[in-house]
Scaffold this motif. Structure first.
Motif, PDB file in Angstrom:
ATOM      1  N   TYR A 232     -94.000  42.977  23.758  1.00  0.00           N
ATOM      2  CA  TYR A 232     -93.090  41.969  24.286  1.00  0.00           C
ATOM      3  C   TYR A 232     -93.063  42.033  25.810  1.00  0.00           C
ATOM      4  CZ  TYR A 232     -88.707  39.637  25.448  1.00  0.00           C
ATOM      5  OH  TYR A 232     -87.761  38.815  25.991  1.00  0.00           O
ATOM      6  N   PHE A 233     -93.189  40.879  26.453  1.00  0.00           N
ATOM      7  CA  PHE A 233     -92.990  40.740  27.890  1.00  0.00           C
ATOM      8  C   PHE A 233     -91.749  39.886  28.094  1.00  0.00           C
ATOM      9  CE2 PHE A 233     -97.486  41.690  27.822  1.00  0.00           C
ATOM     10  CZ  PHE A 233     -97.665  42.464  28.953  1.00  0.00           C
ATOM     11  N   SER A 234     -90.851  40.312  29.000  1.00  0.00           N
ATOM     12  CA  SER A 234     -89.624  39.545  29.200  1.00  0.00           C
ATOM     13  C   SER A 234     -89.806  38.371  30.154  1.00  0.00           C
ATOM     14  CB  SER A 234     -88.505  40.456  29.697  1.00  0.00           C
ATOM     15  OG  SER A 234     -88.808  40.960  30.969  1.00  0.00           O
ATOM     16  N   ARG A 235     -90.983  38.224  30.745  1.00  0.00           N
ATOM     17  CA  ARG A 235     -91.212  37.073  31.618  1.00  0.00           C
ATOM     18  C   ARG A 235     -92.658  36.599  31.470  1.00  0.00           C
ATOM     19  NH1 ARG A 235     -91.959  39.487  37.716  1.00  0.00           N
ATOM     20  NH2 ARG A 235     -93.940  40.526  37.271  1.00  0.00           N
ATOM     21  N   ASN A 236     -92.908  35.383  31.908  1.00  0.00           N
ATOM     22  CA  ASN A 236     -94.258  34.828  31.911  1.00  0.00           C
ATOM     23  C   ASN A 236     -94.980  35.233  33.187  1.00  0.00           C
ATOM     24  OD1 ASN A 236     -93.938  33.445  29.473  1.00  0.00           O
ATOM     25  ND2 ASN A 236     -92.960  31.735  30.504  1.00  0.00           N
ATOM     26  N   GLY A 237     -96.295  35.196  33.143  1.00  0.00           N
ATOM     27  CA  GLY A 237     -97.086  35.429  34.335  1.00  0.00           C
ATOM     28  C   GLY A 237     -97.624  36.826  34.488  1.00  0.00           C
ATOM     29  N   ASP A 238     -97.231  37.756  33.625  1.00  0.00           N
ATOM     30  CA  ASP A 238     -97.794  39.090  33.673  1.00  0.00           C
ATOM     31  C   ASP A 238     -99.182  39.070  33.051  1.00  0.00           C
ATOM     32  OD1 ASP A 238     -95.540  40.304  34.847  1.00  0.00           O
ATOM     33  OD2 ASP A 238     -94.548  40.347  32.903  1.00  0.00           O
ATOM     34  N   THR A 239     -99.984  40.072  33.335  1.00  0.00           N
ATOM     35  CA  THR A 239    -101.359  40.122  32.854  1.00  0.00           C
ATOM     36  C   THR A 239    -101.523  41.238  31.849  1.00  0.00           C
ATOM     37  OG1 THR A 239    -102.154  39.342  34.990  1.00  0.00           O
ATOM     38  CG2 THR A 239    -103.758  40.407  33.559  1.00  0.00           C
ATOM     39  N   ILE A 240    -102.113  40.912  30.706  1.00  0.00           N
ATOM     40  CA  ILE A 240    -102.457  41.931  29.720  1.00  0.00           C
ATOM     41  C   ILE A 240    -103.911  41.738  29.321  1.00  0.00           C
ATOM     42  CG2 ILE A 240    -101.575  40.563  27.778  1.00  0.00           C
ATOM     43  CD1 ILE A 240    -100.837  43.312  26.473  1.00  0.00           C
ATOM     44  N   HIS A 241    -104.639  42.828  29.320  1.00  0.00           N
ATOM     45  CA  HIS A 241    -106.027  42.840  28.861  1.00  0.00           C
ATOM     46  C   HIS A 241    -106.093  43.780  27.666  1.00  0.00           C
ATOM     47  CE1 HIS A 241    -107.819  40.745  32.301  1.00  0.00           C
ATOM     48  NE2 HIS A 241    -106.873  41.335  33.005  1.00  0.00           N
ATOM     49  N   MET A 242    -106.710  43.319  26.597  1.00  0.00           N
ATOM     50  CA  MET A 242    -106.848  44.150  25.403  1.00  0.00           C
ATOM     51  C   MET A 242    -108.302  44.184  24.982  1.00  0.00           C
ATOM     52  SD  MET A 242    -103.415  43.199  23.346  1.00  0.00           S
ATOM     53  CE  MET A 242    -103.200  44.850  22.749  1.00  0.00           C
ATOM     54  N   ASN A 243    -108.754  45.370  24.601  1.00  0.00           N
ATOM     55  CA  ASN A 243    -110.126  45.554  24.191  1.00  0.00           C
ATOM     56  C   ASN A 243    -110.170  46.513  23.003  1.00  0.00           C
ATOM     57  OD1 ASN A 243    -113.018  45.452  24.440  1.00  0.00           O
ATOM     58  ND2 ASN A 243    -112.929  47.470  25.393  1.00  0.00           N
ATOM     59  N   ASN A 244    -110.791  46.069  21.921  1.00  0.00           N
ATOM     60  CA  ASN A 244    -110.982  46.910  20.738  1.00  0.00           C
ATOM     61  C   ASN A 244    -109.659  47.436  20.176  1.00  0.00           C
ATOM     62  OD1 ASN A 244    -112.656  48.078  18.768  1.00  0.00           O
ATOM     63  ND2 ASN A 244    -112.638  50.042  19.844  1.00  0.00           N
ATOM     64  N   CYS A 245    -108.701  46.536  19.984  1.00  0.00           N
ATOM     65  CA  CYS A 245    -107.409  46.895  19.409  1.00  0.00           C
ATOM     66  C   CYS A 245    -107.254  46.256  18.032  1.00  0.00           C
ATOM     67  CB  CYS A 245    -106.272  46.433  20.314  1.00  0.00           C
ATOM     68  SG  CYS A 245    -106.236  47.296  21.891  1.00  0.00           S
ATOM     69  N   LYS A 246    -106.518  46.923  17.166  1.00  0.00           N
ATOM     70  CA  LYS A 246    -106.300  46.432  15.805  1.00  0.00           C
ATOM     71  C   LYS A 246    -104.796  46.268  15.572  1.00  0.00           C
ATOM     72  CE  LYS A 246    -106.960  47.586  10.967  1.00  0.00           C
ATOM     73  NZ  LYS A 246    -107.440  48.597  10.014  1.00  0.00           N
ATOM     74  N   PHE A 247    -104.432  45.106  14.990  1.00  0.00           N
ATOM     75  CA  PHE A 247    -103.049  44.814  14.632  1.00  0.00           C
ATOM     76  C   PHE A 247    -102.990  44.603  13.126  1.00  0.00           C
ATOM     77  CE2 PHE A 247    -103.547  43.661  19.007  1.00  0.00           C
ATOM     78  CZ  PHE A 247    -102.352  44.041  19.600  1.00  0.00           C
ATOM     79  N   ASP A 248    -102.066  45.303  12.458  1.00  0.00           N
ATOM     80  CA  ASP A 248    -101.960  45.197  11.008  1.00  0.00           C
ATOM     81  C   ASP A 248    -100.490  45.270  10.592  1.00  0.00           C
ATOM     82  OD1 ASP A 248    -102.652  45.138   8.275  1.00  0.00           O
ATOM     83  OD2 ASP A 248    -102.867  47.306   8.200  1.00  0.00           O
TER      84      ASP A 248
END
Length: 80
Positions: free
Chosen positions: A56-72
């Motif tokens: 969760y980010f509380s504001r817009n405009g932040d940067t997140i980069h994700m690589n080789n992650c799994k969500f289940d």
């Protein structure tokens, strides 16, 4: 995990499992988090009663980069 100051966060080879929160079951970022990089990590059965089952980010405009992650089986009451 959470941060509420201007920051750069790097997460590698982590497991987030069965974490509950109001916002961001596994990770919640406040108003001043600027950059997040997550790689080689698993998010499983994390939940939020409001928004952001895993992250969760509380504001817009932040940067997140994700690589080789799994969500289940992550979930939120609303907003993903």
């Amino acid at each position: 995990m959470g941060t509420y100051e201007e920051s750069y966060v790097y997460i590698d080879s982590s497991i987030f499992k069965e974490n509950p929160a109001a916002n961001g079951g596994a990770i919640g970022f406040g108003n001043d988090c600027n950059y997040v990089y997550v790689q080689n990590s698993n998010f499983t059965s994390n939940g939020a009663s409001a928004e952001g089952g895993s992250i969760y980010f509380s504001r817009n405009g932040d940067t997140i980069h994700m690589n080789n992650c799994k969500f289940d089986s992550d979930y939120a009451g609303s907003g993903g």
